[in-house]
Design an enzyme around this catalytic site. Structure first.
Site, PDB file in Angstrom:
ATOM      1  N   SER A  13       0.828  -1.219   0.000  1.00 48.94           N
ATOM      2  CA  SER A  13       0.000   0.000   0.000  1.00 48.94           C
ATOM      3  C   SER A  13       0.860   1.266   0.000  1.00 48.94           C
ATOM      4  CB  SER A  13      -0.983   0.000   1.173  1.00 48.94           C
ATOM      5  OG  SER A  13      -0.328   0.227   2.402  1.00 48.94           O
ATOM      6  N   MET A  94      10.592  -6.350   4.279  1.00 49.23           N
ATOM      7  CA  MET A  94      10.749  -6.926   5.616  1.00 49.23           C
ATOM      8  C   MET A  94      12.018  -7.761   5.787  1.00 49.23           C
ATOM      9  SD  MET A  94       8.207  -5.441   6.935  1.00 49.23           S
ATOM     10  CE  MET A  94       7.929  -6.141   8.556  1.00 49.23           C
ATOM     11  N   ARG A  95      13.058  -7.461   5.017  1.00 53.12           N
ATOM     12  CA  ARG A  95      14.337  -8.141   5.183  1.00 53.12           C
ATOM     13  C   ARG A  95      15.370  -7.162   5.727  1.00 53.12           C
ATOM     14  NH1 ARG A  95      13.976 -13.232   5.374  1.00 53.12           N
ATOM     15  NH2 ARG A  95      16.188 -13.391   4.923  1.00 53.12           N
ATOM     16  N   LEU A  97      18.980  -5.711   5.753  1.00 54.24           N
ATOM     17  CA  LEU A  97      19.982  -5.615   4.687  1.00 54.24           C
ATOM     18  C   LEU A  97      21.399  -5.598   5.262  1.00 54.24           C
ATOM     19  CD1 LEU A  97      18.000  -2.954   2.669  1.00 54.24           C
ATOM     20  CD2 LEU A  97      18.429  -5.322   1.949  1.00 54.24           C
ATOM     21  N   HIS A 113       9.062   3.267   8.609  1.00 55.85           N
ATOM     22  CA  HIS A 113       8.898   2.411   9.784  1.00 55.85           C
ATOM     23  C   HIS A 113       7.639   2.860  10.528  1.00 55.85           C
ATOM     24  CE1 HIS A 113      10.102  -0.160  13.124  1.00 55.85           C
ATOM     25  NE2 HIS A 113       9.737   0.834  13.926  1.00 55.85           N
ATOM     26  N   THR A 145      20.827   2.517   7.476  1.00 54.43           N
ATOM     27  CA  THR A 145      22.225   2.281   7.833  1.00 54.43           C
ATOM     28  C   THR A 145      22.314   0.840   8.344  1.00 54.43           C
ATOM     29  OG1 THR A 145      21.787   3.165  10.032  1.00 54.43           O
ATOM     30  CG2 THR A 145      22.675   4.707   8.412  1.00 54.43           C
ATOM     31  N   GLU A 147      22.837  -0.624  11.113  1.00 50.80           N
ATOM     32  CA  GLU A 147      22.087  -0.954  12.324  1.00 50.80           C
ATOM     33  C   GLU A 147      20.605  -0.707  12.044  1.00 50.80           C
ATOM     34  OE1 GLU A 147      22.329   0.082  17.050  1.00 50.80           O
ATOM     35  OE2 GLU A 147      23.808   0.988  15.717  1.00 50.80           O
TER      36      GLU A 147
HETATM   37  C1  GAR Z   1       3.858  -0.562   6.688  1.00 52.49           C
HETATM   38  O1  GAR Z   1       3.132  -0.236   7.843  1.00 52.49           O
HETATM   39  C2  GAR Z   1       5.319  -0.252   6.872  1.00 52.49           C
HETATM   40  O2  GAR Z   1       5.567   0.898   7.633  1.00 52.49           O
HETATM   41  C3  GAR Z   1       5.805  -1.480   7.587  1.00 52.49           C
HETATM   42  O3  GAR Z   1       5.116  -2.538   6.984  1.00 52.49           O
HETATM   43  C4  GAR Z   1       3.876  -2.071   6.475  1.00 52.49           C
HETATM   44  C5  GAR Z   1       3.820  -2.437   5.019  1.00 52.49           C
HETATM   45  O4  GAR Z   1       2.561  -2.167   4.456  1.00 52.49           O
HETATM   46  N1  GAR Z   1       7.216  -1.617   7.496  1.00 52.49           N
HETATM   47  C6  GAR Z   1       7.968  -2.195   8.422  1.00 52.49           C
HETATM   48  O5  GAR Z   1       7.533  -2.670   9.441  1.00 52.49           O
HETATM   49  C7  GAR Z   1       9.469  -2.191   8.114  1.00 52.49           C
HETATM   50  N2  GAR Z   1      10.192  -2.832   9.167  1.00 52.49           N
HETATM   51  P1  GAR Z   1       2.402  -2.012   2.906  1.00 52.49           P
HETATM   52  O6  GAR Z   1       3.021  -3.254   2.262  1.00 52.49           O
HETATM   53  O7  GAR Z   1       0.930  -1.961   2.676  1.00 52.49           O
HETATM   54  O8  GAR Z   1       3.105  -0.748   2.478  1.00 52.49           O
END
Ligand code: GAR
Length: 214
Positions: A13, A94-95, A97, A113, A145, A147
């Protein structure tokens, strides 16, 4: 035109919000491609439908993080040659890097985030915020970065935590703000208004802001 490659893992999204903002606002940005680490990510089908070049680099097919990251970088470079200094935009990717990957795109990788960093890094950010009794929650766009979730913060959007909130309700309220925040930051980035200082802080050039006019 600035070039961007969007990395996703699922729903997509935020990717849709970026693509639609580019179209609607006529931003001088070309989405050179979308890369997913999951072949079944629903966002991929949407991007394909839009005619955006898509690639899948399935992390299951690689022995380790380093090998996956090399293949991921190669896919990105094929979509947008590094000479054009593309932006690598993590939109629900969600990986984690590796340092090697991040070094391929110095100060060019940004992530969204779903929390007000440095509060609530990692996963289950809405649960974290509810458990902490936070009254304010939100989203952060930051440079990536090595971390995780500590890179220079570019911008944040805030939402209230309301009585009776569940993780789902709070997530939806935050997501709505993510969809406004990320395109705004993309506009700044691609207009070259954001720099990283020697101290590792993201600085926004506000010289065109009404408050800085004399
Ligand atoms: C979003 O809320 C994004 O901020 C989060 O995953 C969701 C993805 O939704 N990202 C993380 O948690 C990164 N660690 P989307 O696929 O609908 O954009």
């Amino acid at each position: 035109f600035a070039r961007i490659v969007i990395l996703i893992s699922g729903r997509g999204s935020n990717m849709m919000a970026l693509v639609e903002a580019i179209e609607r606002q006529g931003l001088p940005v070309e989405v050179a491609g979308v890369v997913s680490n999951r072949p079944e990510a629903p966002g991929l089908a949407w991007a394909q439908g839009k005619g955006i070049p898509c690639r899948t680099v399935d992390h299951h097919q690689f022995a380790d993080r380093a090998a996956f990251d090399v293949a991921l970088g190669d896919a990105i470079d094929e979509l947008a040659p590094p000479s054009g200094r593309p932006w690598v935009v993590l939109a629900g990717f969600m990986r984690v890097l590796t340092e090697g990957f991040i070094a391929r795109y110095p100060d060019r990788i940004v992530n969204i985030h779903p929390a007000l960093l440095p509060a609530h890094p990692g996963l289950h950010t809405h649960r974290q915020a509810l458990r902490a009794g936070a009254l304010l929650h939100g989203a952060t766009v930051h440079f990536v970065t090595p971390e995780v979730d500590v890179g220079p913060i570019i911008a944040q959007a805030v939402v209230p935590v309301l009585t009776g909130d569940t993780e789902e309700k709070l997530a939806a309220r935050v997501l709505e703000m993510e969809h406004r925040l990320f395109p705004m930051v993309l506009d700044w980035l691609t207009a070259n208004r954001v720099t990283v200082s020697a101290e590792g802080r993201a600085l926004l050039d506000g010289s065109d802001h009404p408050s800085s006019r004399t």
